[in-house]
Design an enzyme around this catalytic site. Sequence first.
Site, PDB file in Angstrom:
ATOM      1  N   ALA A  56      81.480  67.758  55.335  1.00 29.80           N
ATOM      2  CA  ALA A  56      81.657  68.473  56.600  1.00 29.80           C
ATOM      3  C   ALA A  56      81.061  69.878  56.586  1.00 29.80           C
ATOM      4  O   ALA A  56      80.233  70.230  57.432  1.00 29.80           O
ATOM      5  CB  ALA A  56      83.148  68.531  56.947  1.00 29.80           C
ATOM      6  N   GLN A 207      81.078  57.994  46.760  1.00 31.80           N
ATOM      7  CA  GLN A 207      81.004  59.453  46.587  1.00 31.80           C
ATOM      8  C   GLN A 207      82.049  59.973  45.612  1.00 31.80           C
ATOM      9  O   GLN A 207      81.854  61.011  44.984  1.00 31.80           O
ATOM     10  CB  GLN A 207      81.162  60.166  47.934  1.00 31.80           C
ATOM     11  CG  GLN A 207      80.032  59.917  48.910  1.00 31.80           C
ATOM     12  CD  GLN A 207      80.408  58.904  49.967  1.00 31.80           C
ATOM     13  OE1 GLN A 207      81.080  57.916  49.685  1.00 31.80           O
ATOM     14  NE2 GLN A 207      79.986  59.134  51.200  1.00 31.80           N
ATOM     15  N   ASP A 248      86.657  65.352  58.320  1.00 30.91           N
ATOM     16  CA  ASP A 248      85.401  65.552  59.027  1.00 30.91           C
ATOM     17  C   ASP A 248      85.621  66.030  60.457  1.00 30.91           C
ATOM     18  O   ASP A 248      84.736  66.659  61.045  1.00 30.91           O
ATOM     19  CB  ASP A 248      84.590  64.254  59.032  1.00 30.91           C
ATOM     20  CG  ASP A 248      84.043  63.941  57.648  1.00 30.91           C
ATOM     21  OD1 ASP A 248      82.923  64.377  57.346  1.00 30.91           O
ATOM     22  OD2 ASP A 248      84.748  63.288  56.865  1.00 30.91           O
ATOM     23  N   ASN A 258      88.448  61.094  58.589  1.00 27.41           N
ATOM     24  CA  ASN A 258      87.906  61.331  57.252  1.00 27.41           C
ATOM     25  C   ASN A 258      87.279  60.027  56.762  1.00 27.41           C
ATOM     26  O   ASN A 258      87.312  59.001  57.440  1.00 27.41           O
ATOM     27  CB  ASN A 258      89.011  61.800  56.301  1.00 27.41           C
ATOM     28  CG  ASN A 258      88.466  62.365  55.001  1.00 27.41           C
ATOM     29  OD1 ASN A 258      87.574  63.223  55.010  1.00 27.41           O
ATOM     30  ND2 ASN A 258      88.980  61.912  53.877  1.00 27.41           N
ATOM     31  N   LYS A 259      86.714  60.069  55.589  1.00 27.96           N
ATOM     32  CA  LYS A 259      86.027  58.912  55.018  1.00 27.96           C
ATOM     33  C   LYS A 259      86.865  57.640  55.150  1.00 27.96           C
ATOM     34  O   LYS A 259      88.081  57.670  54.946  1.00 27.96           O
ATOM     35  CB  LYS A 259      85.710  59.185  53.547  1.00 27.96           C
ATOM     36  CG  LYS A 259      84.990  58.055  52.849  1.00 27.96           C
ATOM     37  CD  LYS A 259      83.583  57.878  53.369  1.00 27.96           C
ATOM     38  CE  LYS A 259      82.857  56.776  52.616  1.00 27.96           C
ATOM     39  NZ  LYS A 259      81.466  56.610  53.100  1.00 27.96           N
TER      40      LYS A 259
END
Length: 368
Positions: A56, A207, A248, A258-259
Site C-alpha cells: 500500500a 509474498q 490496502d 487486505n490480501k
Amino acid sequence: MKVDGIPYRTIWLKPGDARVVQIIDQTRLPHAFEMVDLHTVQDICSAIRDMTVRGAGLIGACAAYGMYLATLEAPESGFTDFMARAGAALKATRPTAANLAWAVDRMAQAINSGTAPDQQRTIAREAAQAIADEDTEYCRRIGVHGLPLIAALSRRKLGQTVNILTHCNAGWLAFVDGGSATAPIYAAHDADIPVHVWVDETRPRNQGASLTAWELGQHGVPHTLIADNAGGHLMQHGLVDMVITGADRVTRNGDVANKIGTYLKALAARDNEIPFYVALPSSTLDFSLHDGIANIPIEERDADEVRFMTGLTAAGTVECVRICPATTPARNWGFDVTPARLVTQLICERGLCAATEDAILSLFPEHR
C-alpha cells in the site's frame, strides 16, 4: 532497514541523476537483490501493475514519483492535459489500494499550485519526496504505538516469547521504510522483547514466503514459515498470541481490505479469542466509503498466478512451473474484506482506535 548491513529504502531518486527513480525489484526476491531504474511515468505504471513494486504505502510513494517523472515528460504547451492523463493512467494500475489515488490526487493538487512548468517540476519533486518521507515517519509511529501491545503480552507471559501471526507482506518492502504490520514487531525485537513471527506463505504470489521471511531474516527476527491454512490450527493449540496484518484500504467504519485470506485469519482469531490488529498509515483510510464489502473494488489478477509457481531449483536457477492440469481454469481475487466487527483495534500513526466510525473520526476529526 538494512540489507546485509547496508540501509535501504524501497524507492529513491538516483544519486547524481534526479530524473531517474530507483526501486528494489521485488519480483526477484528472495533469490536476488536487484535495483531497477524507472525513467518515465509509463515505467512507473508498469512497475506497479507488474508488482515490481507492491504494498500500500510503496504503491502510493511510487505513484507520487510517477507524477514527478510525468512533469519531466510533459510538453510546455500541453502540460496540464499530459498531467491529467498521467494521473489517470497511474490510478488505473491497481484499483484496491487507497494509497495510490490518494498520492496521485495530493501530487496533482501540489503541482497545480505552480504557475509555470519549471516551477511545477520543482514542486513535484519536493512533494514526491515529502510523501516518501512521511510514509517512513508514519511507519515509525505505527511501531511506537503498537509496541505497548506486544510489551503487555510479554508481561502477561512473564517474559516468554510472544508469538505473532502475520499475513502477506506489510513490512518495509511494502512501504518506503519500516512497514506497517511489522513496525511494532521490529520495535519489540529492537527493545529486546522476545518475539517470534508465524509467516503465512500467502498464496498465490507467496509474498509471505518470498518477502516477509526475507526481511525478517535480514533484521534477525525469529520466524517460521507456515502454509496459509495452518493459522487456525496454531491458534487452537495456543501457539498464536496476536495477529497483526496490514491493509490496502480501510473504510470510515473500519472494514479492512487486505490480501486475500486475511478474512479467514480474522475469523479464526475471533473463534479462538486472539486479538486481531490491523496496522496502517492514514493514507490507507478511505473516508468516502461506509461499507467495505459492498463498495471496495477488489482487483482480480491473472489466473496464471494461481496456476503457476516460481521458485529456485536445486540447480540454482529460478523457474516457473505449472501446478495443475493444463486445462484447469482458475480465478484470482487479490483481496478480501474483513468486517470491522472482527478487528480488535487499528494501529495508525496517530495511535490506537477501535474499528468503528466514531473511534476512527476521534483520531481524524478533520474528516467528520
